[in-house]
Write a protein that holds these residues in place. Structure first.
Motif, short mmCIF file in Angstrom:
data_model
loop_
_atom_site.label_atom_id
_atom_site.label_comp_id
_atom_site.label_asym_id
_atom_site.label_seq_id
_atom_site.Cartn_x
_atom_site.Cartn_y
_atom_site.Cartn_z
N GLU A 26 -0.53 -8.08 8.19
CA GLU A 26 0.49 -7.03 8.16
C GLU A 26 0.29 -6.08 6.97
O GLU A 26 0.85 -4.99 6.94
CB GLU A 26 1.89 -7.64 8.08
N TRP A 27 -0.51 -6.50 6.00
CA TRP A 27 -0.70 -5.70 4.78
C TRP A 27 -1.76 -4.63 5.03
O TRP A 27 -2.80 -4.89 5.61
CB TRP A 27 -1.12 -6.60 3.62
N ARG A 28 -1.48 -3.43 4.59
CA ARG A 28 -2.39 -2.30 4.76
C ARG A 28 -2.56 -1.59 3.41
O ARG A 28 -1.78 -1.79 2.48
CB ARG A 28 -1.83 -1.28 5.76
N CYS A 29 -3.52 -0.72 3.33
CA CYS A 29 -3.73 0.04 2.11
C CYS A 29 -2.50 0.88 1.78
O CYS A 29 -2.17 1.10 0.62
CB CYS A 29 -4.98 0.90 2.20
N CYS A 33 -0.25 1.49 -1.67
CA CYS A 33 0.21 2.78 -2.19
C CYS A 33 1.71 2.74 -2.49
O CYS A 33 2.15 3.20 -3.55
CB CYS A 33 -0.09 3.90 -1.19
N ALA A 34 2.50 2.21 -1.57
CA ALA A 34 3.95 2.12 -1.78
C ALA A 34 4.25 1.24 -2.99
O ALA A 34 5.09 1.60 -3.83
CB ALA A 34 4.63 1.58 -0.52
N ALA A 39 5.61 0.59 -8.90
CA ALA A 39 5.16 0.13 -10.21
C ALA A 39 5.10 1.29 -11.21
O ALA A 39 5.50 1.13 -12.38
CB ALA A 39 3.79 -0.54 -10.10
N LEU A 40 4.64 2.46 -10.79
CA LEU A 40 4.60 3.61 -11.68
C LEU A 40 5.99 4.06 -12.08
O LEU A 40 6.23 4.44 -13.24
CB LEU A 40 3.84 4.78 -11.02
N TRP A 54 7.73 6.82 -1.80
CA TRP A 54 6.70 6.64 -0.78
C TRP A 54 7.12 7.22 0.56
O TRP A 54 6.32 7.86 1.24
CB TRP A 54 6.32 5.17 -0.63
N ARG A 55 8.35 7.01 0.98
CA ARG A 55 8.78 7.53 2.29
C ARG A 55 8.67 9.05 2.35
O ARG A 55 8.21 9.61 3.35
CB ARG A 55 10.20 7.08 2.61
N ARG A 56 9.08 9.71 1.30
CA ARG A 56 8.96 11.18 1.26
C ARG A 56 7.50 11.60 1.25
O ARG A 56 7.11 12.52 1.97
CB ARG A 56 9.68 11.71 0.02
#
Length: 97
Positions: A26-29, A33-34, A39-40, A54-56
């Motif tokens: 289920e994990w993707r690149c 990114c999200a 974390a940032l 991430w959604r935006r």
């Protein structure tokens, strides 16, 4: 573009701390990114003015790519060597057509 880097050391340290998940179908690149954006945001010192939602980012990026596809931007392989279409989320405008 999503913002301005103000502390490269923190940016690299934070991004290196985000795990790359192995063995989970289920994990993707895009999951990475999200997680990296979260974390940032938690770090709070790597980025200046920025868009880290991430959604935006995903929504606007997908829309921009759809528009470029509709314009035929990727129809001919010779176009792929040109500068890539880039949307600046921070300024909310296209900076490379």
């Amino acid at each position: 573009m999503i913002g301005k880097i103000i502390n490269t050391k923190n940016l690299l340290q934070t991004l290196r701390s985000v795990p790359v998940v192995q063995g989970d179908p289920e994990w993707r690149c895009r999951s990475w990114c999200a997680d990296a954006l979260v974390a940032l945001e938690r770090d709070g010192q790597a980025m200046g003015a920025s868009v880290l939602d991430w959604r935006r980012i995903e929504e606007l990026t997908r829309r921009h790519v759809r528009e470029k596809i509709a314009q035929g931007r990727f129809d001919d392989s010779w176009l792929l060597v040109n500068p890539k279409p880039t949307w600046d989320l921070w300024e909310n405008k296209e900076v490379i057509a």
